[in-house]
Design an enzyme around this catalytic site. Sequence first.
Site, PDB file in Angstrom:
ATOM      1  N   TYR A 101      41.237  46.003  47.667  1.00 28.33           N
ATOM      2  CA  TYR A 101      41.867  44.696  47.471  1.00 28.33           C
ATOM      3  C   TYR A 101      41.578  43.710  48.609  1.00 28.33           C
ATOM      4  O   TYR A 101      41.309  42.538  48.344  1.00 28.33           O
ATOM      5  CB  TYR A 101      43.374  44.860  47.246  1.00 28.33           C
ATOM      6  CG  TYR A 101      43.704  45.181  45.811  1.00 28.33           C
ATOM      7  CD1 TYR A 101      43.919  44.170  44.876  1.00 28.33           C
ATOM      8  CD2 TYR A 101      43.778  46.501  45.369  1.00 28.33           C
ATOM      9  CE1 TYR A 101      44.198  44.458  43.554  1.00 28.33           C
ATOM     10  CE2 TYR A 101      44.056  46.804  44.050  1.00 28.33           C
ATOM     11  CZ  TYR A 101      44.268  45.784  43.141  1.00 28.33           C
ATOM     12  OH  TYR A 101      44.535  46.075  41.823  1.00 28.33           O
ATOM     13  N   GLU A 143      49.827  49.993  40.081  1.00 28.00           N
ATOM     14  CA  GLU A 143      48.794  51.017  39.921  1.00 28.00           C
ATOM     15  C   GLU A 143      49.177  52.331  40.594  1.00 28.00           C
ATOM     16  O   GLU A 143      48.852  53.407  40.083  1.00 28.00           O
ATOM     17  CB  GLU A 143      47.462  50.484  40.459  1.00 28.00           C
ATOM     18  CG  GLU A 143      46.872  49.412  39.551  1.00 28.00           C
ATOM     19  CD  GLU A 143      45.857  48.510  40.243  1.00 28.00           C
ATOM     20  OE1 GLU A 143      45.326  48.910  41.304  1.00 28.00           O
ATOM     21  OE2 GLU A 143      45.600  47.415  39.729  1.00 28.00           O
ATOM     22  N   LEU A 285      36.532  50.589  14.914  1.00 31.51           N
ATOM     23  CA  LEU A 285      37.284  51.614  14.166  1.00 31.51           C
ATOM     24  C   LEU A 285      37.754  52.755  15.063  1.00 31.51           C
ATOM     25  O   LEU A 285      38.609  53.551  14.668  1.00 31.51           O
ATOM     26  CB  LEU A 285      36.432  52.183  13.033  1.00 31.51           C
ATOM     27  CG  LEU A 285      35.103  52.878  13.352  1.00 31.51           C
ATOM     28  CD1 LEU A 285      35.283  54.304  13.802  1.00 31.51           C
ATOM     29  CD2 LEU A 285      34.194  52.846  12.145  1.00 31.51           C
TER      30      LEU A 285
END
EC number: 1.14.12.17
Length: 408
Positions: A101, A143, A285
């Site tokens: 980060y 997270e 699908l």
Amino acid sequence: MTTATRGLDEQTRTIIKATVPVLKEHGEKITKRFYQLMFENHPELKNVFNQTNQREGKQPRALANTVYAAAAHIDNLEAILPKVVSIAHKHKSLNIKPEQYPIVGKHLLLAIKDVLGDAATEEIIQAWEKAYGVIAEVFISVEKEMYEETKNRTGGWVDFRDFKVTKKVVESDVITSFYLEPADDNPFPSYEPGQYITVKAEIEGEPYTHMRQYSLSCAPGEGYYRISVKREDATSEHPAGIVSTFLHEKVQEGSILPISAPAGEFVLDQKDTRPLVLLSGGVGLTPMMSMLESVIEEQPDRKVIYIHAANSGNVHAMKDRVKEITEAHKNVINYTIYASPQENDQYDKKGHIDAEWLSTVLPGPDAAYYFCGPKGFMRAAYLMLKDYGVAETDIHFEIFGPSEDIIN
């Protein structure tokens, strides 16, 4: 998250909110420059980020939308919690680490300065540095909980784990299924129908690994994971898909694939007993098949309508399995739409799904609607369902990219 934003003084929040119009105007330019700078200084991160999405502009646009949303709601970050959770699932699937980060923050600030020039005053840069720190902590916290939950499940793991391809099945001219079981023969966790895994492809001749997320295409509890992958062939506009080609042509039964634990919030609500409508286009699908196979096991009396659109029968995967399910379960109805049907194709409608036809087969607005497919298909489905009167809370979809491409 409100507690986190309380750490920002009023002046900082005022500056951040004042930059919202600028971000809206220059957001993609800033994020494109951000990725350029970050990859120049940290090329190892190309192992993490999808370079195809970089080239097509999907990733910069998604990041720009997230940054814009965070800036607009800096007084109340709870408002973007759904977006945070959705992105956090993808980060968990990619095994994004807290130490990455600060790297992102540093280069985002450099990009803002680079693109805006003198307009990005020291005051603005300092405000954004503070704000980014708060936003990053929110993601890291969410997270961390996800990683811990995953690790603490029976057979759960963090990072990547080797799975063996135990079966490879050609489903259509363009879609092939891969059945995966742990190479270490140890337990592995179940998942919720609709979730996905990340495959880390280590391809000979490629300087970096390539990670791709694929929906699991079978019901949980079958003793394996199954992904059904469409081979992305080269077109005049795009090169062939690196990972899909690798999987189709190089990966065989017995091959080892490193994968992440299942993730994702696009999951079937099995507490809902109302009619279930599944709509898919092309390879969309895959999560629908997981939901269909799950619902007939867990809710055998629930009414299900499954509508699938494809170009023709030769590219329509798993149609025999769907036929088998509808014949065995009278509460399941299946409709097939082919854009360009071939001779001997069996289908219910030629062309594309349209609102007039859809209204003749749907059970009414008060039902649960799930859909997945190409972006154009999904946007059309979303608009038709809204016009049909379906509540926003009953419309569920999966897109590996900015959701704004569908609902705006």
